[in-house]
Design an enzyme around this catalytic site. Structure first.
Site, short mmCIF file in Angstrom:
data_model
loop_
_atom_site.label_atom_id
_atom_site.label_comp_id
_atom_site.label_asym_id
_atom_site.label_seq_id
_atom_site.Cartn_x
_atom_site.Cartn_y
_atom_site.Cartn_z
N ASN A 133 33.11 45.57 51.70
CA ASN A 133 33.25 45.80 53.14
C ASN A 133 31.90 45.67 53.88
OD1 ASN A 133 34.35 48.44 55.42
ND2 ASN A 133 34.68 46.28 55.60
N CYS A 135 37.99 43.41 51.42
CA CYS A 135 37.23 42.69 50.39
C CYS A 135 36.73 43.74 49.40
CB CYS A 135 36.11 41.86 51.00
SG CYS A 135 34.85 42.79 51.89
N CYS A 188 30.34 42.18 53.70
CA CYS A 188 30.14 40.73 53.90
C CYS A 188 31.38 40.06 54.48
CB CYS A 188 29.76 40.04 52.58
SG CYS A 188 28.21 40.63 51.87
N ARG A 189 32.41 39.86 53.66
CA ARG A 189 33.55 39.04 54.09
C ARG A 189 34.48 39.75 55.07
NH1 ARG A 189 35.53 37.85 48.19
NH2 ARG A 189 34.60 39.94 48.01
N SER A 190 34.92 40.96 54.73
CA SER A 190 35.93 41.58 55.61
C SER A 190 35.38 41.96 56.99
CB SER A 190 36.65 42.75 54.93
OG SER A 190 35.77 43.79 54.60
N ASP A 236 32.96 35.07 47.56
CA ASP A 236 32.04 36.18 47.85
C ASP A 236 30.62 35.64 48.02
OD1 ASP A 236 30.62 38.49 48.00
OD2 ASP A 236 31.52 39.42 46.23
P1 4NP Z 1 32.02 41.74 50.13
O1 4NP Z 1 30.73 41.39 49.22
O2 4NP Z 1 33.11 42.17 49.17
O3 4NP Z 1 32.35 40.44 50.79
O4 4NP Z 1 31.58 42.83 51.08
C1 4NP Z 1 30.17 42.29 48.33
C2 4NP Z 1 29.30 43.25 48.78
C3 4NP Z 1 28.73 44.14 47.88
C4 4NP Z 1 29.04 44.05 46.55
C5 4NP Z 1 29.93 43.09 46.10
C6 4NP Z 1 30.50 42.22 46.98
N1 4NP Z 1 28.44 44.95 45.63
O5 4NP Z 1 28.69 44.82 44.42
O6 4NP Z 1 27.69 45.85 46.04
#
Ligand code: 4NP
Length: 165
Positions: free
Chosen positions: A14, A11, A16-18, A126
């Protein structure tokens, strides 16, 4: 002996989703009894070394899984040779993976929800900027995908063993 299948989820952050996809697949593999190597990474580097978002940790805990020991990392060129499959959680990350794939990449790169009947082409949304409820939606999506992946692996295993004509 055939090699253990290896799968990487990617994702953006790294956190939240993955990591939730990694946790869901680890749990599904244990449930079904398939050996599998699983990891997750982000295309971005903001959260390298960080534990998963506390809301992702709480969602995993609701399903009896502790992901507090996971740590964020950024996808690397070597991942494209190390893993059999790399699944992007959304189209932006899929495009970024395709852009970064080295010439000698061997991994099959695809969109995660393509493995879920009726969800092909869709993104795992997201949840980072939303509320806690978004993490339950994420869990539902990644669990459905994990079930699809292990079902495919179990089928491959049976056909390798000659169980299916
Ligand atoms: P993820 O979510 O891609 O599902 O881990 C996010 C976590 C952090 C950020 C963006 C998306 N960020 O911009 O810090």
């Amino acid at each position: 002996m055939p090699q253990t299948p290896s799968i990487l989820f990617v994702c953006l952050g790294n956190i939240c989703r993955s990591p939730l996809a990694e946790a869901a697949l680890r749990a599904a593999a244990v449930r079904v009894g398939v050996a599998i190597e699983v990891d997750s990474a982000g295309t971005g580097a903001w959260h390298v070394g960080d534990p998963p978002d506390r809301r992702a940790q709480a969602e995993a805990r609701r399903h009896g899984i502790d992901i507090s020991g996971y740590r964020g990392r950024q996808v690397q060129a070597a991942d494209f040779r190390r893993f059999d499959h790399i699944y992007a959680l959304d189209r932006d990350n899929l495009a970024e993976l395709r852009r970064r794939a080295p010439a000698d990449a061997t991994a099959v790169v695809g969109l995660l929800l393509d493995v879920v009947p009726g969800r092909a082409g869709q993104a795992v949304a997201d949840p980072y900027y939303g509320d806690d409820a978004g993490f339950a939606v994420t869990w539902g999506d990644v669990s459905a995908a994990a079930d699809g992946i292990v079902a495919g692996l179990a089928q491959d295993r049976h056909s390798c063993e000659g169980g299916n004509p």
